[in-house]
Design a protein around this motif. Sequence first.
Motif, PDB file in Angstrom:
ATOM      1  N   LEU A  63     -59.141   2.739 -12.013  1.00  0.00           N
ATOM      2  CA  LEU A  63     -57.926   2.244 -12.680  1.00  0.00           C
ATOM      3  C   LEU A  63     -56.923   1.712 -11.665  1.00  0.00           C
ATOM      4  O   LEU A  63     -56.317   0.647 -11.864  1.00  0.00           O
ATOM      5  N   PHE A  64     -56.762   2.423 -10.552  1.00  0.00           N
ATOM      6  CA  PHE A  64     -55.820   1.973  -9.527  1.00  0.00           C
ATOM      7  C   PHE A  64     -56.259   0.630  -8.939  1.00  0.00           C
ATOM      8  O   PHE A  64     -55.458  -0.284  -8.766  1.00  0.00           O
ATOM      9  N   GLY A  65     -57.566   0.514  -8.645  1.00  0.00           N
ATOM     10  CA  GLY A  65     -58.106  -0.744  -8.091  1.00  0.00           C
ATOM     11  C   GLY A  65     -57.882  -1.900  -9.055  1.00  0.00           C
ATOM     12  O   GLY A  65     -57.458  -2.988  -8.658  1.00  0.00           O
ATOM     13  N   SER A  66     -58.141  -1.641 -10.352  1.00  0.00           N
ATOM     14  CA  SER A  66     -57.962  -2.696 -11.356  1.00  0.00           C
ATOM     15  C   SER A  66     -56.496  -3.082 -11.464  1.00  0.00           C
ATOM     16  O   SER A  66     -56.161  -4.271 -11.586  1.00  0.00           O
ATOM     17  N   LEU A  67     -55.616  -2.082 -11.411  1.00  0.00           N
ATOM     18  CA  LEU A  67     -54.175  -2.356 -11.501  1.00  0.00           C
ATOM     19  C   LEU A  67     -53.711  -3.180 -10.296  1.00  0.00           C
ATOM     20  O   LEU A  67     -52.973  -4.160 -10.451  1.00  0.00           O
ATOM     21  N   LEU A  68     -54.175  -2.791  -9.116  1.00  0.00           N
ATOM     22  CA  LEU A  68     -53.794  -3.521  -7.897  1.00  0.00           C
ATOM     23  C   LEU A  68     -54.267  -4.971  -7.975  1.00  0.00           C
ATOM     24  O   LEU A  68     -53.548  -5.907  -7.633  1.00  0.00           O
ATOM     25  N   LEU A  69     -55.497  -5.141  -8.480  1.00  0.00           N
ATOM     26  CA  LEU A  69     -56.069  -6.482  -8.637  1.00  0.00           C
ATOM     27  C   LEU A  69     -55.208  -7.309  -9.593  1.00  0.00           C
ATOM     28  O   LEU A  69     -54.881  -8.474  -9.316  1.00  0.00           O
ATOM     29  N   GLU A  70     -54.837  -6.697 -10.717  1.00  0.00           N
ATOM     30  CA  GLU A  70     -53.991  -7.400 -11.697  1.00  0.00           C
ATOM     31  C   GLU A  70     -52.650  -7.775 -11.072  1.00  0.00           C
ATOM     32  O   GLU A  70     -52.162  -8.885 -11.256  1.00  0.00           O
ATOM     33  N   LEU A  71     -52.064  -6.830 -10.329  1.00  0.00           N
ATOM     34  CA  LEU A  71     -50.753  -7.081  -9.731  1.00  0.00           C
ATOM     35  C   LEU A  71     -50.825  -8.202  -8.693  1.00  0.00           C
ATOM     36  O   LEU A  71     -49.960  -9.071  -8.645  1.00  0.00           O
ATOM     37  N   LEU A  72     -51.881  -8.160  -7.868  1.00  0.00           N
ATOM     38  CA  LEU A  72     -51.993  -9.168  -6.813  1.00  0.00           C
ATOM     39  C   LEU A  72     -52.302 -10.560  -7.367  1.00  0.00           C
ATOM     40  O   LEU A  72     -52.050 -11.570  -6.711  1.00  0.00           O
ATOM     41  N   LEU A  73     -52.876 -10.600  -8.558  1.00  0.00           N
ATOM     42  CA  LEU A  73     -53.214 -11.907  -9.141  1.00  0.00           C
ATOM     43  C   LEU A  73     -52.221 -12.330 -10.228  1.00  0.00           C
ATOM     44  O   LEU A  73     -52.443 -13.325 -10.914  1.00  0.00           O
ATOM     45  N   LEU A  74     -51.123 -11.590 -10.338  1.00  0.00           N
ATOM     46  CA  LEU A  74     -50.170 -11.832 -11.423  1.00  0.00           C
ATOM     47  C   LEU A  74     -49.604 -13.259 -11.400  1.00  0.00           C
ATOM     48  O   LEU A  74     -49.551 -13.922 -12.403  1.00  0.00           O
TER      49      LEU A  74
END
Lengths: 587, 256
Positions: free
Chosen positions: A481-492
């Motif tokens: 979940l953390f990895g997915s969240l970080l990915l979403e944030l970095l690609l926002l």
Amino acid sequence: MRERLLTRHFQQRFLDNDLISPHADRHETLAVAGAALVTSGLFVSVLLSMKYLFRPFQSPGWTAVVALDDRLLLITWSMVVMALVAVATWDALALDSRDTEILGPLPIPRFVVIKAKVRAVVIFAAGFAFALNLAPSVLHPLLMVAKLPIGLLATIWLIGVHAGMTLFAGASGFLVVLAIRELLSVFVRGSWFRRVSLGVQAVLVVGSAASVFLAPALSSRVGQWLASGTPNPFWFPPVWFLGLYEMLAGSTIFRLSRNGLPPQVMRSEDQFTNAYESLRMLFHQLGVVAIVVITAVAVVAVVAYAWNSRQLPVRTATRRTTRHRLRDRLVGIATRFIVRHPVAQAGFFFTLQCLVRSTPHRLATATSAAVGIAVATVSLRGVNLRDPIGATSSVAFLALQTVFIVALVVGFRHAIRVPADLRASLTFHLAWSGRERQYLSGVKRAALIALILPTVLTLFPLHLLLLGWQRALAHLVFGVLFGSLLLELLLLGFRKLPFASAYVPGGSLKSMISIYALALLALVYGVASIEQFALSDTSGMVIAVAVLAMALFCVAAVDSRRRREATTPTESDEFPDSETQRLDLAG
Amino acid sequence: MLEAQHLIKRFFGATVVDDVSLAVRRGEIVGYLGPNGSGKTTTVRMLTGLLETTSGSVRFEGRDIAENPIAFRRHLGYVPEEPHLYPFLSGKEHLELVGRLRDMPAAPLERKIGALLELFGLSAAAEQSIGSYSKGMKQKILIIAALLHDPDVVIFDEPDSGLDVTTILVLRHLVRTLADRGKAILYSSHVLEVVERLCTRVVVLHRGRAVADDSVAGLRDLMATRSLEEVFAQLVLREDPERTARDIADVLTVHA
């Protein structure tokens, strides 16, 4: 004349980069890299010399022992950076089929072409090594002995030995990579060389990049380490060069007069003097190893290079005619369960293909993994994994998974900016249907499958062993979940075509890299601390996972809405910063 | 169907395409001729929307393509002059990527790719990486990729370079068949004989300007010549090719 022209042509190959934006200036990139090397050398030299300049009573014995740390750091730095440079220019180190196609039809003797290539490689390596070691070679010895009663000739000798040893170490790092490449080329021919060498290159990138980050940890309290003999110093190549360094220049400082030192300083000085004296035999042995090994490596590299240069290389085709049933089955599963929309499938499969097969993207992933390994190794130094209770209660242990996820996801965020082949991006410009949201969802899922899941699954057995199944499972879910969240944030706010847009290397990174690094470290340890707290009981675990899932859902929804409502088309090009920039201070 | 109106393109002040207008209608094959550097590829790139015009417009079905280039490209198939493809993908993977990007459903796409690879003689090499393909094989992949989504307008920019004789013949028949089925086709080529046989109308470009736009027969009548080659020579060539060839040979001999 002809050889000089060819040498210049081959040197250009080191600068050739088909990936960057056509608007970017390649020479500017080179200038920035050179300036970064020189200024980092200046900065490190001054930083290391502070302890000498601010010591009230600097004594020769203390200086000789403390200088071991600095010297080993600078030697290791030179060695691994030069190895990394050789790995990064792997394909340009020797002649390839493109050279044969261009130069083969011309009436130029083979040995002239080879000689020019060798000269180009030597000039390139030497230039890099000088830029890397020039500032530390002059500044570090000068500042180190500024307060000692030492003559001009002895100072010049120290500068000369420092320059010689760091260049020698750098040359050995470069030569080792060259020898590996050439030996590989001797034993593995044709299309297999391409396949095997990509794997070897990735391993070397991970190894040398991790060593760059681990160098400061290796170079701490070297005197004590060498005296204890554990771990065996002969296993660490940079220490051989330290031995040679001390063989040549150790006595220059060590033998200086101790007159005028206060009695309390003299007492500790005796201890330092004895400690250094006890290592002199070891330095001699290490120095001999350095000379023998570097000679052997140089001979192997030269012989293998000469052997491979018996004829100009020819292009070999990669034959892959059989269908891969397993791959077809996996593709079937992916299209049925992971990515159903055709455009998302395009993003998903193209991302996987780039990460696995495209050289710059493999290197980016390998470098990210290397950073992860280095940070994890340094942070785990104080953790005893044989003591499960102690290990699992430490933040550093829980941060292990987060470190790798952050390194890989940040590396991935960089990798998607780099085009797989700038000219082939035409495929995207022609076939792009404008479905940015779907395409990006495929890209993100590919990152999840290729980077985040393998990381958490690889570490799961260790966590299972030390944390127990309940906490290990919660840790795994937390990681995903953390990895997915970080990915979403970095690609926002990412509006470019992943792997297909032109890009300008460097950008704001050159001024912001240290801030980013600190922010990421703070993030890793912040997340690990929260997790440590949450994993203490079941309700904490459930709440942490629920909060993360909620955050992920919210960020994904915001991203999705933004992309749906975007009025501007997806960008396919990146422009360098304007030479004059407005600060807009007037508002 | 596809119409270019007063296209002008300047690069750093130099005019590369100067007031070119042309139209390609449904079922028509328009030949686009011109010597090297005459601005053919620049015009083609403006027609595909890949390059912005300095002035003038390109209209598809009466609408300026700049208003919605993505919508236009759904109807466009383009075979570029240079075969730039991802070397680490196989031919099949490249076509899958193109089809998926074009939002084509998986099952029909798979069948279409298989059939087209077979017909173009590439099924044995379908799983090989494009890096190992010959120029002709890459060209075939580009042609399949351009036609995969059954476009209404097809622009060919030197499509036969690197192709073997059989495939060139197949391509000619294919172009004619596509036109018979109502596609609008612009065929840019250096090969005068192909354009003469294939095209219903010819536009000749010289130094960025359209110097002729008529049917092949109309041009022959107008210039009172027997072949398109002679028409082209009168319109474009400013010197005698035989004499230039002799001069080249002389230079080689004198400086030997």
